[in-house]
Design a protein around this motif. Structure first.
Motif, short mmCIF file in Angstrom:
data_model
loop_
_atom_site.label_atom_id
_atom_site.label_comp_id
_atom_site.label_asym_id
_atom_site.label_seq_id
_atom_site.Cartn_x
_atom_site.Cartn_y
_atom_site.Cartn_z
N TYR A 1 47.58 26.02 65.18
CA TYR A 1 46.23 26.75 64.97
C TYR A 1 45.46 26.50 66.28
N HIS B 1 46.49 26.14 69.44
CA HIS B 1 46.91 26.95 70.52
C HIS B 1 46.93 28.49 70.37
N ARG B 2 46.97 28.81 69.04
CA ARG B 2 46.65 30.45 68.79
C ARG B 2 45.48 30.77 68.98
N HIS B 3 44.46 29.88 68.43
CA HIS B 3 43.11 30.30 68.55
C HIS B 3 42.43 30.22 70.11
N ALA C 1 44.09 31.05 72.49
CA ALA C 1 44.81 32.26 73.09
C ALA C 1 43.69 33.49 72.96
N GLN C 2 42.80 33.22 72.01
CA GLN C 2 41.84 34.32 71.78
C GLN C 2 40.34 34.20 72.11
N GLN C 3 40.32 33.18 73.09
CA GLN C 3 38.78 32.97 73.78
C GLN C 3 38.13 34.33 74.11
N PRO C 4 37.00 34.23 73.61
CA PRO C 4 36.08 35.46 74.22
C PRO C 4 35.55 35.37 75.38
N GLU C 5 35.04 36.46 75.88
CA GLU C 5 34.45 36.46 77.36
C GLU C 5 33.06 35.76 77.23
N THR D 1 29.44 29.96 69.82
CA THR D 1 30.13 31.09 69.19
C THR D 1 31.07 30.49 67.98
N TRP E 1 34.02 31.22 67.33
CA TRP E 1 35.17 30.91 68.09
C TRP E 1 35.21 29.31 68.28
#
Length: 110
Positions: A78, A80-82, A84-88, A94, A96
């Motif tokens: 989880y 590692h997957r999350h 990889a989705q880091q917002p700008e 956030t 996130w």
């Protein structure tokens, strides 16, 4: 302890960067409880996982069960997957980051 088991434990400890005390305090916050997937208006999956992570961190490494190791793999996957989705931009406030913290990883902690 087998090499595979050791690598699961090492990966878990390198992915989870919050102490049991930090994680327990975080799980009490409104922000923590405001994120994550919920079933039937219940506690979110990440919030439940956070509680399990506290238990794993407090356990002696040579007492982990197969279920513990399975949970560790889920947590690492989880995180590692999350990540990889880091917002700008600034991620401090956030959903996130809050979600990652529920899983024991604070992305802005040095």
């Amino acid at each position: 302890m087998s090499k595979d088991i050791k690598s699961v434990i090492d990966e878990f400890y390198s992915s989870v960067n919050m102490t049991p005390k930090e994680l327990a305090s975080w799980l009490e916050t409104e922000e923590s409880q405001s994120v994550g997937q919920k079933k039937n208006d219940d506690e979110s999956i990440g919030h439940k996982s956070g509680k399990q992570i506290i238990g794993l961190l407090k356990k002696k490494k040579d007492t982990y069960t197969d279920d513990d190791l399975s949970e560790m793999k889920k947590v690492v996957s989880y995180i590692h997957r999350h990540l990889a989705q880091q917002p700008e931009g600034d991620v401090e406030h956030t959903r996130w980051r809050y979600s990652l913290k529920n899983w024991g990883h604070d992305p802005i902690k040095s």
